[in-house]
Scaffold this active site. Sequence first.
Site, PDB file in Angstrom:
ATOM      1  N   CYS A 141     -72.460 -12.049-113.771  1.00 42.08           N
ATOM      2  CA  CYS A 141     -72.451 -10.445-113.841  1.00 42.08           C
ATOM      3  C   CYS A 141     -71.781  -9.702-112.877  1.00 42.08           C
ATOM      4  CB  CYS A 141     -73.783 -10.255-113.948  1.00 42.08           C
ATOM      5  SG  CYS A 141     -74.781 -10.990-112.400  1.00 42.08           S
ATOM      6  N   HIS A 254     -76.566  -4.013-110.748  1.00 45.36           N
ATOM      7  CA  HIS A 254     -75.517  -4.080-109.467  1.00 45.36           C
ATOM      8  C   HIS A 254     -74.747  -3.148-108.995  1.00 45.36           C
ATOM      9  CE1 HIS A 254     -77.593  -8.041-110.257  1.00 45.36           C
ATOM     10  NE2 HIS A 254     -76.727  -9.055-110.382  1.00 45.36           N
TER      11      HIS A 254
END
Length: 349
Positions: A141, A254
């Site tokens: 990711c 994130h």
Amino acid sequence: MYSERIKKLSEKQINVAVAGATGAVGDQMLACLAERNFPVRSLRLLASKKSLGRKINFKGEMIPVEELKEDSFKGMDIALFSAGTGTSEYFAPFAAKDGCIVVDNSNAWRMDPEVPLVVPEVNPHAIKGYTVKGIIANPNCSTIQMVVPLWPIHQKYKIKRIVVSTYQAVSGTGKKAIDELFDQTRAMINFLKFEQNVYPHRIAFNCLPHIDKFQENGYTKEEMKMVRETKKIMENDSIMVTATTVRVPVFFGHSESVNIETHEPIAAADVKALLKQAPGVKVVDDPAINAYPMPIDAAGQDLTLVGRIRDDESIPGHGINMWVVADNIRKGAATNAIQIGEILLKEYL
């Protein structure tokens, strides 16, 4: 292997299996399939034996969860895997043997030279390599959201070096980590005792400079994933990459501080203009009104948000700093996998 399957897909309606359907990413994969109106003819939901008896709503239909087995992929055209590395290592070859193309979200196949590692905004052409093993790997990711804005910069200015520090949400670890952050936070603000099971230290009101296992070189496995995957996706081993990955008490989204050094002269104003036209990118960068990307903005959407774009004054004319944020469960996992499936369907099936 796939010639007969391809003939059957002329109507562009396909049979889809989701392995790991009851997990956080599996759940988001189903949401993305529905949101993007992916042409699903039939859907098979697969998980471990303990999930038997569950039913999951997909576009108004309650679909029972089946146990993941070696023969689960017979008659399926595409399998979206989000069931962990060991599970993918074991079951993906069975799916491929039955003519089902696997798009795998784990670390199992990413660095296999015979398996394409794909971010659709960067290297969609690599998808054609799926015919070797019948598997396509979804990158980490953190790597995905970093290379999306870096790719157009590299094409124009030729990136020499990348220094990245990540601030990663607990959802990257899974549902148990989400629950642990919630429980610890609630306990601490109410002066109650709490349990600590998922991470080696308390995550509530804390930051852990430790994601995945430490390696012999002192880096963590997560950090080395970013190094190796970036080179493979961008198809350039000469780019130097170094990473520090940190787990922070955020549920979704994130964040990354990214510093790049380029071979060609570069300026922040030009990078802003370039990224405003880049696919999959949204520039959020206006210091005058405190506009910059935040996890709360990225959560629930598929774009990669980029801001704090500024010249690196320590290497005048050849360096840029930026702040990159994305929803790690969507673009960092589920959406990227569905995008790969869309390209497969349009260009190769």
